[in-house]
Design an enzyme around this catalytic site. Structure first.
Site, PDB file in Angstrom:
ATOM      1  N   HIS A  93       0.810  -1.167  -0.379  1.00  0.00           N
ATOM      2  CA  HIS A  93       0.130   0.094   0.061  1.00  0.00           C
ATOM      3  C   HIS A  93       0.624   1.336  -0.193  1.00  0.00           C
ATOM      4  O   HIS A  93       2.351   1.228   0.257  1.00  0.00           O
ATOM      5  CB  HIS A  93      -1.025  -0.180   0.952  1.00  0.00           C
ATOM      6  CG  HIS A  93      -0.141   0.511   2.177  1.00  0.00           C
ATOM      7  ND1 HIS A  93      -0.007   1.279   3.479  1.00  0.00           N
ATOM      8  CD2 HIS A  93      -0.181  -0.475   3.601  1.00  0.00           C
ATOM      9  CE1 HIS A  93       0.364   0.835   4.722  1.00  0.00           C
ATOM     10  NE2 HIS A  93       0.519  -0.402   5.007  1.00  0.00           N
ATOM     11  N   ASP A 105       5.995   1.835   6.130  1.00  0.00           N
ATOM     12  CA  ASP A 105       4.928   1.135   6.358  1.00  0.00           C
ATOM     13  C   ASP A 105       4.559   2.296   5.130  1.00  0.00           C
ATOM     14  O   ASP A 105       3.751   3.063   5.422  1.00  0.00           O
ATOM     15  CB  ASP A 105       4.055   1.054   7.381  1.00  0.00           C
ATOM     16  CG  ASP A 105       2.930   0.337   6.874  1.00  0.00           C
ATOM     17  OD1 ASP A 105       2.849  -0.313   6.616  1.00  0.00           O
ATOM     18  OD2 ASP A 105       2.179   1.186   8.306  1.00  0.00           O
ATOM     19  N   GLU A 139      -4.491   1.297   2.608  1.00  0.00           N
ATOM     20  CA  GLU A 139      -4.733   0.444   3.659  1.00  0.00           C
ATOM     21  C   GLU A 139      -4.916   1.038   5.149  1.00  0.00           C
ATOM     22  O   GLU A 139      -5.066   0.105   5.999  1.00  0.00           O
ATOM     23  CB  GLU A 139      -3.400  -0.765   3.674  1.00  0.00           C
ATOM     24  CG  GLU A 139      -3.479  -1.540   4.543  1.00  0.00           C
ATOM     25  CD  GLU A 139      -2.535  -1.325   5.686  1.00  0.00           C
ATOM     26  OE1 GLU A 139      -2.469  -2.292   6.857  1.00  0.00           O
ATOM     27  OE2 GLU A 139      -2.381  -0.330   6.183  1.00  0.00           O
ATOM     28  N   GLU A 140      -3.851   1.987   5.262  1.00  0.00           N
ATOM     29  CA  GLU A 140      -4.480   2.186   6.709  1.00  0.00           C
ATOM     30  C   GLU A 140      -5.343   3.381   6.989  1.00  0.00           C
ATOM     31  O   GLU A 140      -5.514   3.705   8.774  1.00  0.00           O
ATOM     32  CB  GLU A 140      -2.937   4.116   6.586  1.00  0.00           C
ATOM     33  CG  GLU A 140      -1.563   3.774   6.665  1.00  0.00           C
ATOM     34  CD  GLU A 140      -1.383   2.543   7.502  1.00  0.00           C
ATOM     35  OE1 GLU A 140      -1.610   2.356   8.442  1.00  0.00           O
ATOM     36  OE2 GLU A 140       0.076   2.093   7.228  1.00  0.00           O
ATOM     37  N   GLU A 166       4.382  -5.853   4.013  1.00  0.00           N
ATOM     38  CA  GLU A 166       3.678  -4.734   5.340  1.00  0.00           C
ATOM     39  C   GLU A 166       4.634  -4.808   6.240  1.00  0.00           C
ATOM     40  O   GLU A 166       5.842  -4.719   5.742  1.00  0.00           O
ATOM     41  CB  GLU A 166       2.689  -6.171   6.143  1.00  0.00           C
ATOM     42  CG  GLU A 166       1.152  -4.466   5.670  1.00  0.00           C
ATOM     43  CD  GLU A 166       0.959  -2.964   5.863  1.00  0.00           C
ATOM     44  OE1 GLU A 166       1.826  -3.039   6.691  1.00  0.00           O
ATOM     45  OE2 GLU A 166      -0.242  -2.910   5.649  1.00  0.00           O
ATOM     46  N   HIS A 242       4.701   4.283  12.044  1.00  0.00           N
ATOM     47  CA  HIS A 242       4.074   5.349  12.566  1.00  0.00           C
ATOM     48  C   HIS A 242       4.210   6.607  12.696  1.00  0.00           C
ATOM     49  O   HIS A 242       3.386   7.288  13.960  1.00  0.00           O
ATOM     50  CB  HIS A 242       2.486   4.977  12.456  1.00  0.00           C
ATOM     51  CG  HIS A 242       1.912   3.675  12.390  1.00  0.00           C
ATOM     52  ND1 HIS A 242       0.678   3.160  12.162  1.00  0.00           N
ATOM     53  CD2 HIS A 242       2.031   2.995  11.020  1.00  0.00           C
ATOM     54  CE1 HIS A 242       0.104   2.716  11.315  1.00  0.00           C
ATOM     55  NE2 HIS A 242       0.913   2.696  10.751  1.00  0.00           N
TER      56      HIS A 242
END
Length: 794
Positions: A93, A105, A139-140, A166, A242
């Protein structure tokens, strides 16, 4: 690396933003078209842009429903010139969480997939099956784009297996942490093809237990597509996952190369495998798999593992039975001694766990939680030394008072047998429960038993000689080495998670529990040495000294939990939402309104470390709970309320915000339905992210709605949560809810609230929010956005 740098240079790629929907998509298309032009004639490359709209319910985070509109997928199909009936999917993603560059990510996975597409397209070797590359753009937003693809796209029907790429950290090795469901041939494909294997069924069972608050597109393909697959994730340095520190320069080229080598090899293997076309014939049965120090993977069917486990446990029980019955006149005596040692070993474990958890509770109460977050050695010095000292103390006291004047050699032998008995019982129980991780117990039964049988003669004749000790150590080498390797993986994954696991669970208790468990495991076959040696006072005093000194230093506050070190940051996560709230009554009148900056610290420490830097954020502004409103009248972006206590978040009064693009909420109709039901229909227009909260009043029940599969799914606490997002543009959102209602309902039958979240653009940060964020210390990652909240009663 060039792909990675270029994707992250776009900046944060939040769903609905121009960066995600236009710039990232255009860059991917540009690279894909270039690759297609340079490819060989052996392959045919097709490209499609999908912008699906859909809805589904999921039991992640306690259960909620998701709705998406006009989100973006970039899909590439590489197939032989004459086409292919079957396909393998590779998924990444390109979107990121707000305010972060999302290098690990998941931009790096998309970069790897672009290069794999490039390599395969230039190969003159034709594939047997198609390879579909899905660059998914949402995706998030809790797995929305993958759902749109697997349930709506024409190419999805041909997919027989998938690889999902991922991240739960930044760089390092990519761990295979989920496979299946069933389909052991997929694990065998990874075992055969991967050049640098790193896989563990232990990680799979931990992740699928729900202990880690995360999920991946694996769930969507499994549950909604009925497709088996392999889930891989980078797990190193999860401290900056993140956050704004997840930048491309922190991902080593070696990590990218390693991931590319593995995924390219596995994709090529699957795309040329006869089993892919007939995957349904090979789907039955689970598989036990684990890598040996990253050198190779051992994998075998779970049914074979079950047989091996039961045979190993049976042999151990036969050995113990023979030991007990070797002298029939003393059989009862031997059995009593064995069970006494067994009980004493378990007692020592319980005492150790209780004692260390008391220390962890004390550390948490005095406000020193997470002292080890930046300095992991502190946790080992504090809880590891306490655990080892307590174990030794219990057995020292038993040796002195319970086994006074008994033969040391006999005691050493009986406590070895007690440990073997514990592991044999654990092996049988875990195997009966169907846990593939039971192979660990097999190691801890088979190797010690073989060692004991080999050195029995030496020990019985000469006692604990140097030769005995050397042979004993060599025999234990394999299980101990593997356990240390596994413990590194577990702590690598779990320690950073403690900094983002909410304010409900004391992280020191969790980490202390892990350390005690590993201490018990690693000491289980060395407890017998406490009875073999003359004295363990020196060891006990040393461990106690280390514990006391570390505890004093922790209590003094010398170990600050967080770090702003540029090379290795370990920030505290804080989320700030500048919120304007309006509460309406049954007649539509505003009965209450306020505005403030809602502050959530994402770990157990709350804002105790921030108050000295921003004094107005203190315990006098605790967030009040609006009891009559769903989710306490607060604009949760996700239903994670159960992870946070209201004594651990704050509401700082601030001026009202006036978004340039305010939410538009309309009631379209109210219809009386059969069986005393009422259908309420709504239309909503607003920003790319909105949250809908529903609470039926007492006596009413939410029976149906137009979302998901039509059956409402309640979140923890009984309220209903809907997560909404849209791409660059979308038509107004229409939905209806149907409630059964009592005859008398003077106070209405349902409370319904809608929150609008402004994650990008001119409405994202108010001047007050921006000024407050600037004052936060540099060891924090403070993510802020503006939102509005409106509550209605119908």
């Amino acid at each position: 690396r060039e792909y990675l740098d270029n994707i992250t240079a776009i900046g944060p790629r939040t769903v609905g933003s121009p960066e995600n929907e236009v710039l990232a998509v255009n860059y991917l298309l540009e690279q894909i078209r270039r690759i297609a032009r340079e490819g060989t004639d052996a392959h045919k490359i097709s490209v499609d842009i999908q912008r699906p709209t859909g809805s589904f319910s999921i039991d992640f985070l306690g259960g909620f429903t998701s709705y998406y509109a006009n989100i973006t997928n970039v899909i590439v199909k590489l197939e032989p010139r004459n086409g292919a009936e079957h396909a393998v999917l590779s998924n990444c993603h390109f979107d990121s969480v707000p305010n972060t560059p999302g290098a690990s990510d998941d931009a790096v996975s998309c970069a790897v997939m672009l290069e794999i597409l490039n390599r395969l397209s230039k190969s003159s070797e034709s594939l047997q099956h198609a390879v579909i590359f899905l660059f998914n753009g949402a995706e998030e937003n809790i797995l929305q784009a993958s759902h749109g693809f697997i349930t709506q796209h024409e190419w999805a029907k041909s997919i027989r297996a998938f690889i999902n790429l991922e991240a739960a950290g930044v760089g390092g090795k990519e761990l295979v942490f989920q496979t299946g469901p069933e389909n052991p041939w997929l694990v065998q494909a990874y075992v055969v093809a991967a050049k640098h294997p790193f896989a563990s069924v232990v990680a799979q069972e931990i992740f699928q237990s729900g202990i880690i608050p995360a999920d991946t597109d694996f769930r969507i393909y499994r549950d909604f597509g009925n497709v088996p697959g392999i889930d891989l994730a980078f797990i190193e340095n999860g401290y900056i996952y993140h956050t704004k520190y997840d930048t491309s320069d922190r991902i080593l080229t070696d990590s990218i190369q390693r991931a590319g080598d593995n995924i390219l090899a596995v994709l090529k293997y699957l795309a040329t495998s006869e089993k892919l076309a007939k995957s349904f014939e090979y789907r039955h049965g689970n598989v036990v798999f684990f890598d040996i120090l990253g050198l190779f993977v051992l994998a075998y069917p779970a049914r074979i593992g079950t047989i091996m486990n039961y045979i190993t446990a049976a042999v151990a029980f036969i050995y113990l039975s023979k030991k007990v019955l070797q002298s029939k006149t003393r059989a009862i005596h031997n059995l009593k001694k064995l069970f006494t040692a067994f009980g004493l070993t378990l007692t020592s474990w319980v005492c150790t766990l209780v004692a260390v958890l008391i220390v962890a509770v004390f550390v948490s109460i005095i406000g020193r939680a997470l002292s080890w977050y930046t300095h992991f050695y502190v946790s080992v010095s504090l809880y590891g030394s306490a655990a080892a000292a307590k174990l030794i103390l219990v057995h020292m006291l038993a040796k002195k008072f319970l086994y006074k004047n008994m033969n040391e050699q006999y005691l050493g032998d009986i406590f070895f047998d007690a440990s073997l008995m514990i592991w044999s019982i654990a092996l049988a129980v875990m195997t009966q429960m169907g846990l593939c991780s039971a192979f660990i117990c097999t190691l801890w039964v088979a190797f010690p038993l073989l060692t004991k049988l080999m050195i029995h003669k030496e020990f019985s004749q000469k006692g604990a000689t140097m030769k005995f000790i050397v042979m004993y150590m060599l025999g234990m080498f394999v299980p101990y080495l593997y356990m240390l390797y596994l413990s590194w993986t577990v702590f690598e994954m779990f320690t950073p998670v403690m900094g983002r696991s909410g304010s409900e669970i004391p992280p020191d208790m969790v980490l202390a529990g892990f350390i005690v468990v590993f201490t018990m495991i690693l000491s289980s076959y060395f407890v017998n040495f406490i009875y073999l040696v003359k004295s363990t006072k020196t060891t006990l005093v040393t461990l106690t000294t280390v514990f006391v000194v570390t505890l004093i230093l922790v209590c003094s506050g010398i170990f600050f939990p967080y770090s702003s070190d540029a090379a290795n940051p370990k920030p505290k996560r804080v989320f700030l939402q500048h919120t304007s709230r309006r509460f309406h009554d049954l007649d539509g009148h505003v009965v209450k309104s306020d505005s403030g900056i809602w502050i959530n610290g994402f770990d157990y420490n709350g804002i105790s470390h921030i108050t000295p830097h921003v004094p107005e954020i203190n315990d006098t502004i605790r967030t009040p709970c609006e009891e009559q409103a769903p989710f306490c009248g607060l604009p949760w972006i996700l239903p994670v309320h159960f992870m946070f206590r209201f004594v651990k978040n704050w509401y700082l009064p601030a001026p009202e915000i006036m978004p340039r693009s305010p939410i538009q909420f309309k009631v379209l109709s109210k219809e009386l339905m059969p069986w005393n039901s009422v259908r309420l229909s709504f239309e909503v227009s607003g920003p790319s992210h909105m949250s809908l909260y529903v609470r039926p009043h007492e006596g009413s029940a939410l029976s149906r709605w137009s979302l998901g599969d039509g059956t409402p799914v309640a979140s923890l606490g009984g309220d209903y949560f809907v997560f909404y997002s849209h791409g660059l543009q979308a038509a107004p959102w229409h939905f209806w809810v149907e409630l059964t209602a009592p005859d008398k309902h003077s106070d209405g039958i349902v409370s319904l609230a809608i929150a609008a979240h402004y994650f990008f653009g001119e409405d994202q940060k108010s001047p007050q929010l921006f000024a407050l964020l600037e004052r936060f210390p540099n060891w924090t990652f403070s993510s802020g956005w503006s939102c509005t909240y409106d509550l209605f009663v119908f």
